[in-house]
Design an enzyme around this catalytic site. Structure first.
Site, PDB file in Angstrom:
ATOM      1  N   ASP A  12      40.405  21.857  22.601  1.00  0.00           N
ATOM      2  CA  ASP A  12      41.021  22.457  23.784  1.00  0.00           C
ATOM      3  C   ASP A  12      39.971  23.050  24.734  1.00  0.00           C
ATOM      4  O   ASP A  12      38.924  23.527  24.295  1.00  0.00           O
ATOM      5  CB  ASP A  12      41.994  23.562  23.337  1.00  0.00           C
ATOM      6  N   HIS A  29      37.583  16.364  31.000  1.00  0.00           N
ATOM      7  CA  HIS A  29      37.970  15.403  29.957  1.00  0.00           C
ATOM      8  C   HIS A  29      36.818  14.433  29.674  1.00  0.00           C
ATOM      9  O   HIS A  29      36.548  14.089  28.527  1.00  0.00           O
ATOM     10  CB  HIS A  29      39.230  14.636  30.368  1.00  0.00           C
ATOM     11  N   LEU A 122      33.627   7.155   7.036  1.00  0.00           N
ATOM     12  CA  LEU A 122      34.343   8.256   7.688  1.00  0.00           C
ATOM     13  C   LEU A 122      35.651   7.704   8.231  1.00  0.00           C
ATOM     14  O   LEU A 122      35.681   6.616   8.800  1.00  0.00           O
ATOM     15  CB  LEU A 122      33.495   8.794   8.854  1.00  0.00           C
TER      16      LEU A 122
HETATM   17  C1  IPE Z   1      46.667  21.221  22.464  1.00  0.00           C
HETATM   18  O1  IPE Z   1      46.158  21.709  23.649  1.00  0.00           O
HETATM   19  C2  IPE Z   1      46.705  19.739  22.489  1.00  0.00           C
HETATM   20  C3  IPE Z   1      45.409  19.068  22.451  1.00  0.00           C
HETATM   21  C4  IPE Z   1      44.254  19.625  22.296  1.00  0.00           C
HETATM   22  C5  IPE Z   1      45.487  17.645  22.551  1.00  0.00           C
HETATM   23  P1  IPE Z   1      47.096  22.133  24.862  1.00  0.00           P
HETATM   24  O2  IPE Z   1      46.213  22.590  25.923  1.00  0.00           O
HETATM   25  O3  IPE Z   1      48.055  21.050  25.177  1.00  0.00           O
HETATM   26  O4  IPE Z   1      47.908  23.343  24.224  1.00  0.00           O
HETATM   27  P2  IPE Z   1      48.769  24.460  24.939  1.00  0.00           P
HETATM   28  O5  IPE Z   1      49.759  23.756  25.814  1.00  0.00           O
HETATM   29  O6  IPE Z   1      47.844  25.308  25.711  1.00  0.00           O
HETATM   30  O7  IPE Z   1      49.408  25.212  23.807  1.00  0.00           O
HETATM   31  C1  IPE Z   2      41.968  19.191  26.283  1.00  0.00           C
HETATM   32  O1  IPE Z   2      41.964  20.418  26.862  1.00  0.00           O
HETATM   33  C2  IPE Z   2      43.200  18.901  25.533  1.00  0.00           C
HETATM   34  C3  IPE Z   2      43.989  17.794  26.025  1.00  0.00           C
HETATM   35  C4  IPE Z   2      45.298  17.883  26.124  1.00  0.00           C
HETATM   36  C5  IPE Z   2      43.361  16.536  26.385  1.00  0.00           C
HETATM   37  P1  IPE Z   2      42.932  20.860  28.035  1.00  0.00           P
HETATM   38  O2  IPE Z   2      43.118  19.751  29.003  1.00  0.00           O
HETATM   39  O3  IPE Z   2      44.184  21.440  27.469  1.00  0.00           O
HETATM   40  O4  IPE Z   2      42.059  21.997  28.694  1.00  0.00           O
HETATM   41  P2  IPE Z   2      42.537  23.395  29.188  1.00  0.00           P
HETATM   42  O5  IPE Z   2      43.152  24.106  28.002  1.00  0.00           O
HETATM   43  O6  IPE Z   2      43.550  23.163  30.275  1.00  0.00           O
HETATM   44  O7  IPE Z   2      41.303  24.064  29.668  1.00  0.00           O
HETATM   45 MG    MG Z   3      44.651  23.341  26.833  1.00  0.00          MG
END
Ligand code: IPE
Ligand code: IPE
Ligand code: MG
Length: 224
Positions: A12, A29, A122
Protein backbone atom coordinates in the site's frame (compact mmCIF):
# COMPACT_ATOMS: atom_id res chain seq x y z
CA UNK A 1 14.73 -19.23 15.38
CA UNK A 2 11.36 -19.38 13.66
CA UNK A 3 11.24 -21.09 10.28
CA UNK A 4 10.03 -18.83 7.50
CA UNK A 5 8.10 -20.26 4.59
CA UNK A 6 5.64 -17.60 3.59
CA UNK A 7 5.58 -13.79 3.52
CA UNK A 8 2.40 -11.95 2.50
CA UNK A 9 2.42 -8.25 1.66
CA UNK A 10 -0.27 -5.59 1.35
CA UNK A 11 1.62 -3.27 -0.97
CA UNK A 12 0.00 0.00 0.00
CA UNK A 13 1.02 3.61 -0.59
CA UNK A 14 1.72 3.81 -4.32
CA UNK A 15 -0.82 6.56 -4.94
CA UNK A 16 0.44 8.81 -2.16
CA UNK A 17 4.06 8.30 -3.21
CA UNK A 18 3.26 9.16 -6.83
CA UNK A 19 1.34 12.29 -5.89
CA UNK A 20 4.10 13.46 -3.60
CA UNK A 21 7.03 12.99 -5.96
CA UNK A 22 5.57 13.13 -9.47
CA UNK A 23 2.14 14.65 -9.04
CA UNK A 24 0.54 11.48 -10.43
CA UNK A 25 -0.89 8.44 -8.62
CA UNK A 26 -0.07 6.27 -11.62
CA UNK A 27 3.62 7.21 -11.41
CA UNK A 28 3.46 5.68 -7.94
CA UNK A 29 2.12 2.41 -9.32
CA UNK A 30 4.97 2.32 -11.81
CA UNK A 31 7.50 2.90 -9.05
CA UNK A 32 5.77 0.26 -6.92
CA UNK A 33 6.49 -2.33 -9.56
CA UNK A 34 10.22 -1.69 -9.12
CA UNK A 35 9.83 -2.48 -5.44
CA UNK A 36 8.05 -5.72 -6.36
CA UNK A 37 11.06 -6.78 -8.41
CA UNK A 38 13.46 -5.91 -5.59
CA UNK A 39 11.45 -7.81 -3.02
CA UNK A 40 11.16 -10.90 -5.24
CA UNK A 41 14.97 -10.98 -5.45
CA UNK A 42 15.31 -10.58 -1.71
CA UNK A 43 12.74 -13.31 -1.06
CA UNK A 44 14.83 -15.70 -3.13
CA UNK A 45 18.00 -14.66 -1.30
CA UNK A 46 16.28 -15.45 1.98
CA UNK A 47 15.18 -18.85 0.62
CA UNK A 48 11.52 -18.16 1.34
CA UNK A 49 9.22 -20.53 -0.58
CA UNK A 50 6.03 -18.45 -0.82
CA UNK A 51 5.49 -14.73 -1.44
CA UNK A 52 1.92 -13.44 -1.63
CA UNK A 53 1.39 -9.95 -3.01
CA UNK A 54 -1.87 -8.05 -2.74
CA UNK A 55 -2.04 -6.09 -5.99
CA UNK A 56 -5.77 -5.41 -6.52
CA UNK A 57 -8.72 -5.98 -4.21
CA UNK A 58 -12.34 -6.71 -5.04
CA UNK A 59 -12.99 -3.20 -3.68
CA UNK A 60 -10.39 -1.47 -5.87
CA UNK A 61 -12.85 -1.43 -8.82
CA UNK A 62 -14.31 1.65 -7.12
CA UNK A 63 -11.27 3.63 -8.31
CA UNK A 64 -11.35 5.88 -11.41
CA UNK A 65 -11.23 3.89 -14.65
CA UNK A 66 -8.06 5.69 -15.69
CA UNK A 67 -6.21 4.33 -12.66
CA UNK A 68 -7.64 0.81 -12.96
CA UNK A 69 -6.74 0.66 -16.65
CA UNK A 70 -3.23 1.88 -15.90
CA UNK A 71 -2.71 -0.80 -13.24
CA UNK A 72 -3.80 -3.66 -15.48
CA UNK A 73 -1.78 -2.30 -18.36
CA UNK A 74 1.27 -2.23 -16.10
CA UNK A 75 0.64 -5.84 -15.11
CA UNK A 76 0.13 -6.91 -18.71
CA UNK A 77 3.43 -5.38 -19.81
CA UNK A 78 5.21 -6.82 -16.80
CA UNK A 79 4.05 -10.33 -17.65
CA UNK A 80 4.80 -9.99 -21.34
CA UNK A 81 8.35 -8.80 -20.57
CA UNK A 82 9.20 -10.84 -17.50
CA UNK A 83 7.39 -14.16 -17.48
CA UNK A 84 10.17 -16.00 -19.36
CA UNK A 85 12.69 -14.63 -16.95
CA UNK A 86 10.64 -15.68 -13.91
CA UNK A 87 10.26 -19.12 -15.46
CA UNK A 88 14.03 -19.42 -15.98
CA UNK A 89 14.53 -18.62 -12.32
CA UNK A 90 12.28 -21.57 -11.41
CA UNK A 91 9.57 -19.25 -10.06
CA UNK A 92 5.92 -20.28 -10.10
CA UNK A 93 3.22 -17.67 -10.53
CA UNK A 94 -0.22 -18.32 -9.10
CA UNK A 95 -3.16 -15.94 -9.22
CA UNK A 96 -5.46 -15.60 -6.22
CA UNK A 97 -8.83 -13.96 -6.90
CA UNK A 98 -11.16 -14.26 -9.84
CA UNK A 99 -9.87 -13.57 -13.31
CA UNK A 100 -12.48 -11.19 -14.58
CA UNK A 101 -10.32 -8.94 -16.70
CA UNK A 102 -9.96 -8.27 -20.42
CA UNK A 103 -9.73 -11.39 -22.59
CA UNK A 104 -6.13 -10.54 -23.33
CA UNK A 105 -5.14 -10.29 -19.67
CA UNK A 106 -7.13 -13.38 -18.67
CA UNK A 107 -5.30 -15.37 -21.33
CA UNK A 108 -1.95 -13.97 -20.34
CA UNK A 109 -2.55 -14.87 -16.69
CA UNK A 110 -3.62 -18.41 -17.61
CA UNK A 111 -0.57 -18.77 -19.85
CA UNK A 112 1.79 -17.50 -17.12
CA UNK A 113 0.34 -19.80 -14.48
CA UNK A 114 0.47 -22.81 -16.75
CA UNK A 115 3.98 -22.13 -18.02
CA UNK A 116 5.40 -21.84 -14.52
CA UNK A 117 3.22 -24.42 -12.78
CA UNK A 118 6.00 -26.97 -12.22
CA UNK A 119 8.52 -24.49 -10.82
CA UNK A 120 9.73 -25.04 -7.30
CA UNK A 121 12.11 -22.36 -6.07
CA UNK A 122 9.61 -19.65 -5.17
CA UNK A 123 5.85 -19.48 -5.57
CA UNK A 124 4.51 -15.97 -6.06
CA UNK A 125 0.82 -15.71 -5.33
CA UNK A 126 -0.47 -12.57 -6.95
CA UNK A 127 -3.77 -11.48 -5.41
CA UNK A 128 -5.76 -9.77 -8.16
CA UNK A 129 -9.43 -8.98 -7.85
CA UNK A 130 -9.08 -10.82 -4.56
CA UNK A 131 -11.27 -10.38 -1.50
CA UNK A 132 -11.13 -12.63 1.53
CA UNK A 133 -14.86 -12.45 2.25
CA UNK A 134 -15.71 -13.55 -1.27
CA UNK A 135 -13.16 -16.37 -1.04
CA UNK A 136 -14.74 -17.60 2.21
CA UNK A 137 -18.30 -17.40 0.88
CA UNK A 138 -17.29 -19.39 -2.21
CA UNK A 139 -15.57 -21.98 -0.01
CA UNK A 140 -18.66 -22.42 2.17
CA UNK A 141 -20.86 -22.78 -0.91
CA UNK A 142 -18.55 -25.49 -2.23
CA UNK A 143 -18.53 -27.40 1.06
CA UNK A 144 -22.32 -27.26 1.14
CA UNK A 145 -22.53 -28.67 -2.37
CA UNK A 146 -20.04 -31.44 -1.52
CA UNK A 147 -22.02 -32.48 1.57
CA UNK A 148 -18.72 -32.66 3.46
CA UNK A 149 -18.62 -31.76 7.13
CA UNK A 150 -17.83 -28.13 7.89
CA UNK A 151 -14.51 -28.13 9.72
CA UNK A 152 -11.17 -26.34 9.34
CA UNK A 153 -9.58 -29.01 7.22
CA UNK A 154 -12.45 -29.23 4.78
CA UNK A 155 -12.87 -25.48 4.51
CA UNK A 156 -9.19 -25.04 3.69
CA UNK A 157 -9.57 -27.46 0.80
CA UNK A 158 -11.90 -24.97 -0.85
CA UNK A 159 -9.89 -21.82 -0.23
CA UNK A 160 -7.81 -20.46 -3.08
CA UNK A 161 -4.77 -20.92 -0.86
CA UNK A 162 -5.18 -24.69 -0.81
CA UNK A 163 -1.69 -26.30 -0.70
CA UNK A 164 -0.14 -22.99 0.45
CA UNK A 165 0.97 -22.79 4.09
CA UNK A 166 -0.47 -19.88 6.06
CA UNK A 167 1.66 -16.71 5.99
CA UNK A 168 4.24 -16.53 8.78
CA UNK A 169 4.60 -12.80 8.22
CA UNK A 170 2.10 -10.23 6.98
CA UNK A 171 3.55 -6.84 6.05
CA UNK A 172 1.45 -3.78 5.25
CA UNK A 173 3.33 -0.75 4.01
CA UNK A 174 1.85 2.73 3.70
CA UNK A 175 1.36 3.70 7.31
CA UNK A 176 -2.16 2.26 7.56
CA UNK A 177 -3.15 -0.31 10.13
CA UNK A 178 -5.90 -2.34 8.58
CA UNK A 179 -6.31 -5.58 6.68
CA UNK A 180 -8.56 -4.38 3.83
CA UNK A 181 -10.17 -7.80 3.26
CA UNK A 182 -6.90 -9.68 2.73
CA UNK A 183 -6.46 -13.36 3.73
CA UNK A 184 -8.61 -13.01 6.84
CA UNK A 185 -8.74 -16.75 7.52
CA UNK A 186 -5.12 -17.49 6.65
CA UNK A 187 -3.52 -14.83 8.88
CA UNK A 188 -5.09 -16.12 12.09
CA UNK A 189 -1.58 -16.69 13.51
CA UNK A 190 0.62 -14.54 11.28
CA UNK A 191 3.04 -12.03 12.73
CA UNK A 192 1.86 -8.65 11.50
CA UNK A 193 4.18 -5.77 10.64
CA UNK A 194 2.76 -2.35 9.84
CA UNK A 195 5.39 -0.35 8.03
CA UNK A 196 5.29 3.44 7.83
CA UNK A 197 7.04 3.71 4.48
CA UNK A 198 5.00 3.86 1.29
CA UNK A 199 5.45 0.80 -0.95
CA UNK A 200 7.68 2.47 -3.60
CA UNK A 201 10.02 3.58 -0.79
CA UNK A 202 10.21 0.16 0.86
CA UNK A 203 13.68 -1.36 0.50
CA UNK A 204 15.47 -4.69 0.78
CA UNK A 205 16.89 -3.40 4.05
CA UNK A 206 13.40 -2.77 5.47
CA UNK A 207 12.36 -6.25 4.36
CA UNK A 208 15.35 -7.91 5.97
CA UNK A 209 14.84 -5.98 9.19
CA UNK A 210 11.35 -7.44 9.48
CA UNK A 211 12.63 -10.95 8.76
CA UNK A 212 15.29 -10.64 11.46
CA UNK A 213 12.74 -9.38 13.97
CA UNK A 214 10.32 -12.17 13.04
CA UNK A 215 12.91 -14.90 13.58
CA UNK A 216 13.11 -14.18 17.30
CA UNK A 217 9.41 -13.73 18.08
CA UNK A 218 7.99 -16.27 20.50
CA UNK A 219 5.11 -17.77 18.55
CA UNK A 220 2.71 -19.45 20.94
CA UNK A 221 -0.18 -20.64 18.80
CA UNK A 222 -2.20 -20.67 21.99
CA UNK A 223 0.39 -22.64 23.93
CA UNK A 224 2.65 -21.07 26.56
C1 IPE B 1 -5.31 -2.63 -0.10
O1 IPE B 1 -5.02 -1.29 -0.27
C2 IPE B 1 -5.32 -3.33 -1.41
C3 IPE B 1 -4.02 -3.48 -2.06
C4 IPE B 1 -2.87 -3.16 -1.57
C5 IPE B 1 -4.09 -4.09 -3.35
P1 IPE B 1 -6.16 -0.19 -0.42
O2 IPE B 1 -5.48 1.08 -0.58
O3 IPE B 1 -7.14 -0.59 -1.46
O4 IPE B 1 -6.88 -0.29 1.00
P2 IPE B 1 -7.87 0.73 1.69
O5 IPE B 1 -8.98 0.99 0.71
O6 IPE B 1 -7.11 1.95 2.00
O7 IPE B 1 -8.33 0.01 2.93
C1 IPE C 1 -1.28 0.43 -4.00
O1 IPE C 1 -1.40 1.52 -3.20
C2 IPE C 1 -2.36 -0.55 -3.82
C3 IPE C 1 -3.20 -0.78 -4.97
C4 IPE C 1 -4.51 -0.86 -4.86
C5 IPE C 1 -2.62 -0.98 -6.29
P1 IPE C 1 -2.57 2.59 -3.31
O2 IPE C 1 -2.89 2.86 -4.73
O3 IPE C 1 -3.72 2.19 -2.45
O4 IPE C 1 -1.84 3.85 -2.68
P2 IPE C 1 -2.43 4.87 -1.66
O5 IPE C 1 -2.85 4.09 -0.44
O6 IPE C 1 -3.60 5.53 -2.32
O7 IPE C 1 -1.31 5.80 -1.39
MG1 MG D 1 -4.11 2.48 -0.46
Amino acid sequence: MNPLKHVAIIMDGNGRWGLKYENSRNAGHKAGLKTVEKIIKETIKNKIRFLTLFAFSTENWKRPKKEVDYLFNLLENFLINKIDNLHKQNIRLKILGSKKFSNKLNKLLDYSEKKTSKNTKLQINLALNYGSKLELIDAFKKIKRSHNKINEKNLEKYLQTKHIPDPDILIRTGNTRRLSNFLLWQIAYSEIFFEKKLWPAFTEKDFNKIIIEYKDIKRNFGNI
